[in-house]
Design a protein around this motif. Structure first.
Motif, PDB file in Angstrom:
ATOM      1  N   LEU A  56      -9.862  10.629  -7.643  1.00 34.51           N
ATOM      2  CA  LEU A  56      -9.169  10.839  -6.356  1.00 34.51           C
ATOM      3  C   LEU A  56      -7.791  10.510  -6.421  1.00 34.51           C
ATOM      4  O   LEU A  56      -7.452   9.525  -7.182  1.00 34.51           O
ATOM      5  N   SER A  57      -6.800  11.077  -5.825  1.00 34.91           N
ATOM      6  CA  SER A  57      -5.496  10.894  -5.803  1.00 34.91           C
ATOM      7  C   SER A  57      -4.654  11.134  -4.586  1.00 34.91           C
ATOM      8  O   SER A  57      -5.173  11.974  -3.718  1.00 34.91           O
ATOM      9  N   TYR A  58      -3.844  10.276  -4.450  1.00 37.02           N
ATOM     10  CA  TYR A  58      -2.828  10.343  -3.333  1.00 37.02           C
ATOM     11  C   TYR A  58      -1.541  10.241  -3.910  1.00 37.02           C
ATOM     12  O   TYR A  58      -1.143   9.510  -4.726  1.00 37.02           O
ATOM     13  N   ALA A  59      -0.807  10.557  -2.696  1.00 33.49           N
ATOM     14  CA  ALA A  59       0.714  10.659  -3.189  1.00 33.49           C
ATOM     15  C   ALA A  59       1.510   9.118  -3.029  1.00 33.49           C
ATOM     16  O   ALA A  59       2.459   8.599  -4.047  1.00 33.49           O
ATOM     17  N   VAL A  60       1.091   8.519  -2.076  1.00 34.17           N
ATOM     18  CA  VAL A  60       1.925   7.120  -1.979  1.00 34.17           C
ATOM     19  C   VAL A  60       1.053   6.021  -2.283  1.00 34.17           C
ATOM     20  O   VAL A  60      -0.040   5.843  -1.890  1.00 34.17           O
ATOM     21  N   ASN A  61       1.788   4.927  -3.040  1.00 33.46           N
ATOM     22  CA  ASN A  61       0.655   3.715  -3.251  1.00 33.46           C
ATOM     23  C   ASN A  61       0.345   3.082  -1.978  1.00 33.46           C
ATOM     24  O   ASN A  61       1.064   2.896  -0.993  1.00 33.46           O
ATOM     25  N   GLY A  62      -0.936   2.738  -1.776  1.00 32.36           N
ATOM     26  CA  GLY A  62      -1.434   2.231  -0.629  1.00 32.36           C
ATOM     27  C   GLY A  62      -1.849   0.824  -0.843  1.00 32.36           C
ATOM     28  O   GLY A  62      -2.016  -0.039   0.026  1.00 32.36           O
ATOM     29  N   GLY A  63      -2.147   0.266  -1.977  1.00 36.25           N
ATOM     30  CA  GLY A  63      -2.767  -0.989  -2.500  1.00 36.25           C
ATOM     31  C   GLY A  63      -3.861  -1.052  -3.032  1.00 36.25           C
ATOM     32  O   GLY A  63      -4.947  -0.028  -2.603  1.00 36.25           O
ATOM     33  N   LYS A  64      -4.448  -1.988  -3.456  1.00 38.50           N
ATOM     34  CA  LYS A  64      -5.960  -2.023  -3.967  1.00 38.50           C
ATOM     35  C   LYS A  64      -7.002  -1.958  -2.991  1.00 38.50           C
ATOM     36  O   LYS A  64      -7.830  -1.218  -2.966  1.00 38.50           O
ATOM     37  N   ALA A  67      -7.249   1.665  -1.904  1.00 38.09           N
ATOM     38  CA  ALA A  67      -7.641   2.412  -3.111  1.00 38.09           C
ATOM     39  C   ALA A  67      -9.293   2.242  -3.115  1.00 38.09           C
ATOM     40  O   ALA A  67     -10.274   3.307  -3.238  1.00 38.09           O
ATOM     41  N   LEU A  68      -9.590   1.048  -2.819  1.00 45.44           N
ATOM     42  CA  LEU A  68     -11.192   0.652  -2.856  1.00 45.44           C
ATOM     43  C   LEU A  68     -11.931   1.357  -1.746  1.00 45.44           C
ATOM     44  O   LEU A  68     -12.910   1.758  -2.079  1.00 45.44           O
ATOM     45  N   LYS A  69     -11.199   1.160  -0.454  1.00 52.60           N
ATOM     46  CA  LYS A  69     -12.004   1.746   0.488  1.00 52.60           C
ATOM     47  C   LYS A  69     -11.991   3.287   0.456  1.00 52.60           C
ATOM     48  O   LYS A  69     -12.796   3.990   0.975  1.00 52.60           O
ATOM     49  N   SER A  70     -10.896   3.906   0.009  1.00 51.41           N
ATOM     50  CA  SER A  70     -10.739   5.407  -0.498  1.00 51.41           C
ATOM     51  C   SER A  70     -12.193   5.858  -1.187  1.00 51.41           C
ATOM     52  O   SER A  70     -12.632   6.654  -1.021  1.00 51.41           O
ATOM     53  N   GLY A  71     -12.354   4.795  -2.388  1.00 49.90           N
ATOM     54  CA  GLY A  71     -13.399   5.245  -3.022  1.00 49.90           C
ATOM     55  C   GLY A  71     -14.646   4.843  -2.549  1.00 49.90           C
ATOM     56  O   GLY A  71     -15.722   5.845  -2.658  1.00 49.90           O
ATOM     57  N   PHE A  72     -14.842   3.989  -1.631  1.00 47.91           N
ATOM     58  CA  PHE A  72     -16.313   3.614  -1.076  1.00 47.91           C
ATOM     59  C   PHE A  72     -16.418   4.915  -0.105  1.00 47.91           C
ATOM     60  O   PHE A  72     -17.582   5.272   0.064  1.00 47.91           O
ATOM     61  N   ALA A  73     -15.280   5.477   0.709  1.00 50.40           N
ATOM     62  CA  ALA A  73     -15.772   6.582   1.519  1.00 50.40           C
ATOM     63  C   ALA A  73     -16.080   7.853   0.816  1.00 50.40           C
ATOM     64  O   ALA A  73     -16.885   8.538   1.162  1.00 50.40           O
ATOM     65  N   PHE A  74     -15.550   7.937  -0.347  1.00 55.40           N
ATOM     66  CA  PHE A  74     -15.907   9.082  -1.117  1.00 55.40           C
ATOM     67  C   PHE A  74     -17.323   9.168  -1.511  1.00 55.40           C
ATOM     68  O   PHE A  74     -18.143   9.967  -1.562  1.00 55.40           O
ATOM     69  N   PRO A 381      -9.865  19.176 -14.926  1.00 54.94           N
ATOM     70  CA  PRO A 381     -10.055  17.953 -14.369  1.00 54.94           C
ATOM     71  C   PRO A 381     -10.406  18.114 -13.069  1.00 54.94           C
ATOM     72  O   PRO A 381      -9.993  19.064 -12.111  1.00 54.94           O
ATOM     73  N   LYS A 382     -10.913  17.074 -12.413  1.00 56.43           N
ATOM     74  CA  LYS A 382     -11.510  17.380 -10.754  1.00 56.43           C
ATOM     75  C   LYS A 382     -10.691  16.258 -10.208  1.00 56.43           C
ATOM     76  O   LYS A 382     -11.044  14.998 -10.286  1.00 56.43           O
ATOM     77  N   ARG A 383      -9.806  16.787  -9.510  1.00 56.82           N
ATOM     78  CA  ARG A 383      -8.726  15.666  -8.722  1.00 56.82           C
ATOM     79  C   ARG A 383      -8.939  15.917  -7.383  1.00 56.82           C
ATOM     80  O   ARG A 383      -8.914  17.191  -6.668  1.00 56.82           O
ATOM     81  N   PHE A 384      -8.985  14.924  -6.288  1.00 64.19           N
ATOM     82  CA  PHE A 384      -9.128  15.191  -4.909  1.00 64.19           C
ATOM     83  C   PHE A 384      -7.834  14.576  -4.489  1.00 64.19           C
ATOM     84  O   PHE A 384      -7.782  13.372  -4.421  1.00 64.19           O
TER      85      PHE A 384
END
Length: 387
Positions: A56-64, A67-74, A381-384
């Motif tokens: 999973l990838s996004y352009a702007v650093n949001g913090g750990k 990132a974790l919540k993005s992963g949990f949602a995915f 590569p599988k990038r979202f």
């Protein structure tokens, strides 16, 4: 079981970890979150994707925490019903320890599992000091003894994902918030002892000692600010009433009534994040009971100190300092608490994972393939990426 790895500007340790995990268990599904690392690190994430990871990838650093919540949602969307183990990308977590946490998650219910270090051996001073302070504050706030409150190796049951997404925090404070809110949400905390590893004195860490420490300790710092303000009001009233009434009882009670009223409103609205979750009447009733108990303890302690010739003012300061943390612990644990887990889960399920409250990036829909597909011939590569 899903292994979730948040990564910001990772080095070769990320690929080493992925390869070792796959060697240990070829059927593991690994999700890597590129927390806005930028183009300079795209090769690393592409390599992870070629190994079969979901990136999973996004352009702007949001913090750990982001990132974790993005992963949990995915994971909740693509792998419903799967448990999750989170591990850091910098090589601090050995494969054996990650798999040990995964195994413990399979055998617990309604609990998160922490991989706890014992901090023996060559540990950077700032890491040992930071964990000691946080561990003490956590025990004060919750009454629970945890040896490693800052560990990034954690396991969660699948049914915890809606709650994990709902907890506030975007950076390092998020993981501490999970621990602070677990008990109120009805979750226990289990642990597995793991090795203490700091590669090159933890030079790969992106932890900012000042900024991130302030974020982590913000609840306590706000409470201290509120308490110090109330203490100043209380002290001023105590001095004034002592001078006009010449009565210790009147001075203590009168000063506390004024300062407690101010302190209650500030704590409920500003200090404790879930202060408004409790009705005003219930919170006020509990607070009054706490004030009465603390007032009795306050008066008794001051009387005892003054009876052994300690002047009134120093006696007052010593007593208030001793009771300050007792007050914080009671308010944090019992007065200003989060709503029940049922209401939290219902609210999280009703809302989309990308709701503004959690700041989870909306991921571009893509053709989904299991992480093992890349090993059977598909090396793309599988990038979202976020919109």
């Amino acid at each position: 079981m899903i292994i979730l790895i948040p990564a910001y500007e990772p080095d070769h340790q990320l690929i080493n970890l992925v390869q070792k995990l796959q060697e240990a268990d070829p059927w593991l599904t690994i999700v890597v979150v590129d927390d806005g690392s930028g183009q300079d690190f795209q090769d690393t994430f592409d390599a992870a994707a070629r190994l079969g990871c979901h990136v999973l990838s996004y352009a702007v650093n949001g913090g750990k925490g982001h990132a974790l919540k993005s992963g949990f949602a995915f994971i909740a969307e693509r792998f419903p019903g799967h448990d999750v183990v989170c591990a850091d990308s910098d090589g601090q977590h050995g494969v054996a320890d990650i798999l040990a946490v995964a195994d413990r998650v399979r055998h617990v219910t309604a609990s998160m599992v922490l991989g706890c270090r014992n901090f023996s051996g060559d540990v950077p001073a700032r890491s040992k000091f930071g964990n000691t302070v946080t561990r003490g504050l956590f025990r004060l706030a919750t009454g629970q003894r945890i040896t490693d409150t800052q560990t990034g190796l954690r396991g969660y049951r699948a049914d915890m994902l809606p709650w994990l997404v709902s907890v506030r925090g975007q950076r390092y404070e998020y993981e501490l918030n999970l621990l602070l809110e677990a008990q109120q949400a009805g979750y226990g905390i289990d642990s597995v002892e793991i090795a203490t590893v700091y590669l090159d004195h933890n030079s790969g860490s992106h932890f900012r000692p000042v900024a991130d420490s302030i974020r982590i300790y913000a609840p306590l710092l706000k409470f201290l600010g509120s308490s110090l303000s109330a203490f100043a009001v209380d002290l001023a009233m105590f001095v004034i009433l002592s001078a006009f009434t010449d009565s210790l009882l009147v001075a203590v009670v009168g000063a506390r009534l004024v300062s407690a009223s101010v302190n209650f409103m500030v704590n409920r609205r500003v200090v404790f994040e879930h202060g408004k979750d409790t009705s005003l009447r219930a919170a006020a009733t509990g607070y009054v009971a706490l004030v009465i108990v603390l007032l009795a303890a306050n008066y008794t302690a001051i009387w005892a100190l003054t009876s052994i010739s300690v002047p009134d003012l120093p006696a007052k300061i010593l007593t208030e300092s001793a009771l300050l943390f007792v007050s914080y612990a009671v308010q944090q644990r019992f007065l200003f608490v989060r709503k029940s887990r049922a209401s939290v889960t219902a609210r999280a399920v009703q809302s989309e994972p990308a709701a503004p409250e959690t700041h989870i990036p909306a991921l571009v829909p893509a053709q989904f393939q299991h992480s093992m597909t890349a090993k059977s011939g598909n090396q793309s590569p599988k990038r979202f990426r976020s919109n």
